[in-house]
Design a protein around this motif. Structure first.
Motif, PDB file in Angstrom:
ATOM      1  N   TYR A 365       0.862  -1.181   0.000  1.00 18.72           N
ATOM      2  CA  TYR A 365       0.000   0.000   0.000  1.00 18.72           C
ATOM      3  C   TYR A 365       0.895   1.225   0.000  1.00 18.72           C
ATOM      4  O   TYR A 365       1.814   1.343   0.828  1.00 18.72           O
ATOM      5  N   VAL A 375      -4.627   6.382  -1.711  1.00 15.49           N
ATOM      6  CA  VAL A 375      -3.996   5.144  -1.258  1.00 15.49           C
ATOM      7  C   VAL A 375      -4.065   4.170  -2.430  1.00 15.49           C
ATOM      8  O   VAL A 375      -5.142   3.888  -2.939  1.00 15.49           O
ATOM      9  N   ARG A 377      -2.948   0.298  -4.000  1.00 10.61           N
ATOM     10  CA  ARG A 377      -2.630  -1.075  -3.615  1.00 10.61           C
ATOM     11  C   ARG A 377      -1.950  -1.785  -4.777  1.00 10.61           C
ATOM     12  O   ARG A 377      -2.446  -1.744  -5.909  1.00 10.61           O
TER      13      ARG A 377
END
Length: 382
Positions: A365, A375, A377
């Protein structure tokens, strides 16, 4: 979490990872941004959350939720579905100027039992001054409870540059806090202050009796290493228990260092970079009393955030340090072999990366440094 496994636990973990591991699915509302080619095969980059204002630190909790800071002074919880909480109550007032603000956050290694978290931030002082501070509190139903400052950088000075800072938990129960020299240059060479230092503390903020300069005074007693410029990346190698840091140089000369007790790393007397006005700085080999960097970068990568990867999704990256790059706009992967290191790969993300963490799902992350920060991933393509 930023906790560090003991060496015996690491051995057990690495043995367990020899069996196949499957990636957990990203949150249902995650948007696939792109797929990139890496040494570990194709990787999907998904946007898990966005709308964050200058996010600075991220730490994953054992249940898959994440703590995320925003530089203006907000701490949020990102749920497993990617949704963001309202700003938590109980956080400290910050000096939100220049590079200062609410910066790193780290859950205690025993968070599942004690609910303790640590926050590093720029703390305002008198007459417009500021300095880095570290506090801790408990994550409760209404926010951060019983927050108190356990360490203050000294002295507070004017200006908005070079606060550092990262928190790293050592396997012996101590913690390291990295501190910038506040763009004041010379204090980094003096042990009567904590500008341009790595400090080593007990988790309650007290000074360990076996620190290298214990007994020399309050500031010196906390110091682990000195002669640093601006350290915004730090992590513990779980195989050795050693601290590694990446720090920003001036015009050129970003560094990867393995800080050792009592060592002086030379700033501002030596550097692999130049002053911003073009003036030369003597290089580290000219001054043998200073410890040289393990790796140095020109052009710079502007390192911010670091994690040692221990998971099973990216098997080829296991044991590597992954460093966030603001200028590099991605992750810089460094292979670590004991005390040696070598850059082996750049993972392009087309965004200024402020911090990187490994989740309990073994995915990576990262947070992007932007007014509309996100954010992201990273996980292998299924």
């Amino acid at each position: 979490m930023r906790s560090t496994l003991t060496l015996s636990a690491t051995t057990t973990l690495l043995a367990a990872l020899a069996s196949p591991a499957l990636a957990q699915s990203p949150p249902g509302n995650a948007q696939v941004v792109k797929t990139i080619a890496t040494s570990a095969g194709p990787v999907t980059v998904s946007r898990v959350a966005d709308g964050l204002e200058r996010p600075w630190g991220i730490d994953l909790l054992p249940d898959g939720r994440a703590l995320v800071t925003e530089k203006p002074g907000r701490l949020r919880i990102m749920a497993r579905d990617g949704s963001l909480s309202a700003p938590l109550a109980g956080t400290p007032k910050v000096f939100n100027q220049g590079q200062g603000g609410l910066m790193d956050v780290a859950a205690d290694p025993d968070f599942a039992r004690n609910r303790t978290l640590y926050i590093a931030y720029a703390e305002p002082g008198e007459n417009g001054t500021a300095g880095t501070a570290l506090g801790r509190g408990t994550l409760g139903e209404q926010g951060v409870e019983d927050f108190r400052v356990i360490f203050r950088q000294s002295p507070k000075v004017d200006g908005g540059n070079h606060f550092g800072t990262r928190i790293a938990f050592a396997p012996d129960g101590h913690l390291f806090l990295t501190l910038g020299e506040r763009y004041k240059f010379d204090p980094a060479q003096s042990r009567d202050n904590t500008l341009g230092k790595v400090v080593r503390l007990n988790r309650d903020g007290s000074v360990p009796k076996d620190n290298p300069f214990a007994g020399e005074g309050a500031a010196a007693g906390a110091i682990w290493s000195y002669g640093h410029r601006n350290i915004e990346a730090a992590a513990i190698d779980p195989r050795s228990g050693s601290l590694w840091i990446a720090e920003m140089g001036p015009m050129g000369g970003d560094e990867l260092n393995r800080p050792e007790a009592g060592r002086n790393y030379g700033w501002p007397l030596v550097s692999w970079g130049k002053h911003y006005d073009g003036r030369a700085i003597p290089t580290p080999p000219t001054r043998k009393e200073f410890t040289d960097a393990v790796i140095h970068w020109t052009p710079v990568i502007s390192p911010s955030g670091m994690v040692f990867y221990t998971g099973g999704l990216f098997r080829d990256w296991r044991g590597s340090a992954l460093i966030g790059g603001l200028s590099a706009k991605g992750l810089v992967r460094v292979a670590i072999d004991g005390t040696g290191a070598k850059e082996v790969e750049r993972i392009p993300l087309d965004a200024r990366i402020r911090d990187v963490a490994q989740g309990p799902d073994d995915a990576l992350y990262v947070i992007t440094d932007a007014t509309d920060g996100a954010v992201l991933r990273l996980a292998p393509v299924k």
